[in-house]
Enzyme design. Sequence first.
Site, PDB file in Angstrom:
ATOM      1  N   GLU A 172       5.283 -22.080  30.463  1.00  0.00           N
ATOM      2  CA  GLU A 172       5.180 -23.514  30.144  1.00  0.00           C
ATOM      3  C   GLU A 172       3.784 -24.077  30.412  1.00  0.00           C
ATOM      4  OE1 GLU A 172       8.511 -25.618  31.958  1.00  0.00           O
ATOM      5  OE2 GLU A 172       9.901 -24.682  30.556  1.00  0.00           O
ATOM      6  N   TYR A 243      16.680 -27.375  27.511  1.00  0.00           N
ATOM      7  CA  TYR A 243      17.875 -27.679  28.321  1.00  0.00           C
ATOM      8  C   TYR A 243      18.503 -28.946  27.758  1.00  0.00           C
ATOM      9  CZ  TYR A 243      15.727 -24.528  31.746  1.00  0.00           C
ATOM     10  OH  TYR A 243      15.169 -23.443  32.378  1.00  0.00           O
ATOM     11  N   GLU A 291      14.288 -19.602  28.066  1.00  0.00           N
ATOM     12  CA  GLU A 291      14.956 -20.525  28.999  1.00  0.00           C
ATOM     13  C   GLU A 291      15.866 -21.416  28.174  1.00  0.00           C
ATOM     14  OE1 GLU A 291      12.895 -22.714  32.055  1.00  0.00           O
ATOM     15  OE2 GLU A 291      11.389 -21.129  32.233  1.00  0.00           O
TER      16      GLU A 291
HETATM   17  O1  AHR Z   1      14.469 -23.047  35.027  1.00  0.00           O
HETATM   18  C1  AHR Z   1      13.942 -24.089  35.775  1.00  0.00           C
HETATM   19  C2  AHR Z   1      12.536 -24.475  35.345  1.00  0.00           C
HETATM   20  O2  AHR Z   1      12.610 -25.048  34.069  1.00  0.00           O
HETATM   21  C3  AHR Z   1      11.547 -23.344  35.183  1.00  0.00           C
HETATM   22  O3  AHR Z   1      10.906 -23.032  36.357  1.00  0.00           O
HETATM   23  C4  AHR Z   1      10.567 -23.931  34.212  1.00  0.00           C
HETATM   24  O4  AHR Z   1       9.934 -22.935  33.440  1.00  0.00           O
HETATM   25  C5  AHR Z   1      11.371 -24.914  33.410  1.00  0.00           C
HETATM   26  O5  AHR Z   1      10.741 -26.138  33.347  1.00  0.00           O
END
Ligand code: AHR
Length: 497
Positions: A172, A243, A291
């Site tokens: 990131e 997410y 992720e």
């Molecule tokens: O998975 C949690 C965090 O989310 C990780 O460290 C990061 O890469 C992302 O922002």
Amino acid sequence: LKAELNLDKNYQIGKVDERIYGSFIEHLGRAVYGGIYEPGHPKADEHGFRKDVMELVRALRVPIVRYPGGNMVSAYNWEDGVGPKEERPQRLELAWRTIETNQVGTNEFADWARKVGSEVMMAVNLGTRGIDAARNLIEYTNHPGGTYWSDLRRSHGYENPHNIKTWCLGNEMDGPWQVGQKTAYEYGRLASETAKAMRLVDPNIELVACGSSNTDMPTFAEWEATILDHTYEQVDYVSLHQYYGNHENDSANYLAKNMDMDHFIKTVISICDYIKAKHRSKKTLNLSFDEWNVWYHSGEHDKKLEPWTIAPPQLEDHYNFEDALLVGSMLITFLQHADRVKMACLAQLVNVIAPIMTENGGRAWKQTIYYPYLHVSVFGRGVSLQPILSSPKYDSKEFTDVPYIDCAAVLNEEAEELSVFLVNKHLSESISLTADFRSFKEYRVLEHIVLENDDLKAVNTAEQQTVIPHARGDASLKDGTLSVNLSKTSWNVIRLG
Ligand code: AHR
């Protein structure tokens, strides 16, 4: 309500790369300390790894695990985590503002991964460090011997190299929260030169360049185009991270969020192909969605944690039933892009936004999201088929024409088994699905697994598994027609063979 589906052996999207069922362990919260590693725990093995946790991980058949971060890697000195444990330094861990004891490092993690049957996807620090630390690390892990770093590994008790194949060039790097954040130009140049040096040490590796941290980043798309302009011929994958959460408690809208993920994947594919055309390249770049998950329950709790403690309970989202449905839909989205999404990591694996939870000194247990991940990982190996689906649709706050049903199907040609994964997102009605399965006429239904619950907010705990699958689904196959009733808000796995 009714829906129709047509599935044929010959409508193929592509072979499923099993690494889309990967996961992630970061030095964050209780993922490592108190999660996979807890010396003194009654179920710890001779190296301090919890056997109860390993058992739950093994059942998931996780093919690859990303390590050691995440944000943590951007200020990490990998040398702190190798050699005699008593000599390893305690450090301030800047990403999550904790104390890192370094009792687990590269060698221990490689041992743990071997024990659970996973490969390691190793990230290098391109925040505070760069080419030199990365080429030393890969010499340490992958070179057989006879040089400074490889002999150091041997002196640490690891005669044979770990031969780590998959490497992430930072994490990131577009994020203002990242230690050593870079502009796209700065990162593109650094990633390209680091890739070159790492490949000189070991030409057999595969490399992942950092895409945007999520689609809301102001530089999204331009970032991908710029960094790929610099790295296209040096790397094999570009990363995607995303997410989702249900902050507004709008379940219809929440369950549609895999449509956003679908759009994200299509956008990144277009950017890769634009750069391919621009460079007159013969190579096609693939995607590593390294992720992904639901992450929103723990935010307020985490703001109250004191900094500079060891392994505090950070990012411990307690997942409910609707989270499991969205996780199921996201897995379906990956299968629908099996031709280009070749790796994906459920972030994360233990305690930190995780399907597996532990109590320090106590039990290990399964969250609701454990189940769709388990089913797709275990049964979703083979060729992803293209379902032709006609489903009733709805509109939600952010999305229009959301199909109530999500569907993916994977054919295991060797075993002659077909697994069909379905989510019904309707909040109050079941849907009766009729499917043309003429090319599977000789098959029979082996099992119809269902995850359902009247309460979208139902959770599991260490004491009670409230959200667990049953195998009493009613799918039946007769004369090449599959008939099934998909209960309201349900996750379904129909297995045929
Ligand atoms: O998975 C949690 C965090 O989310 C990780 O460290 C990061 O890469 C992302 O922002």
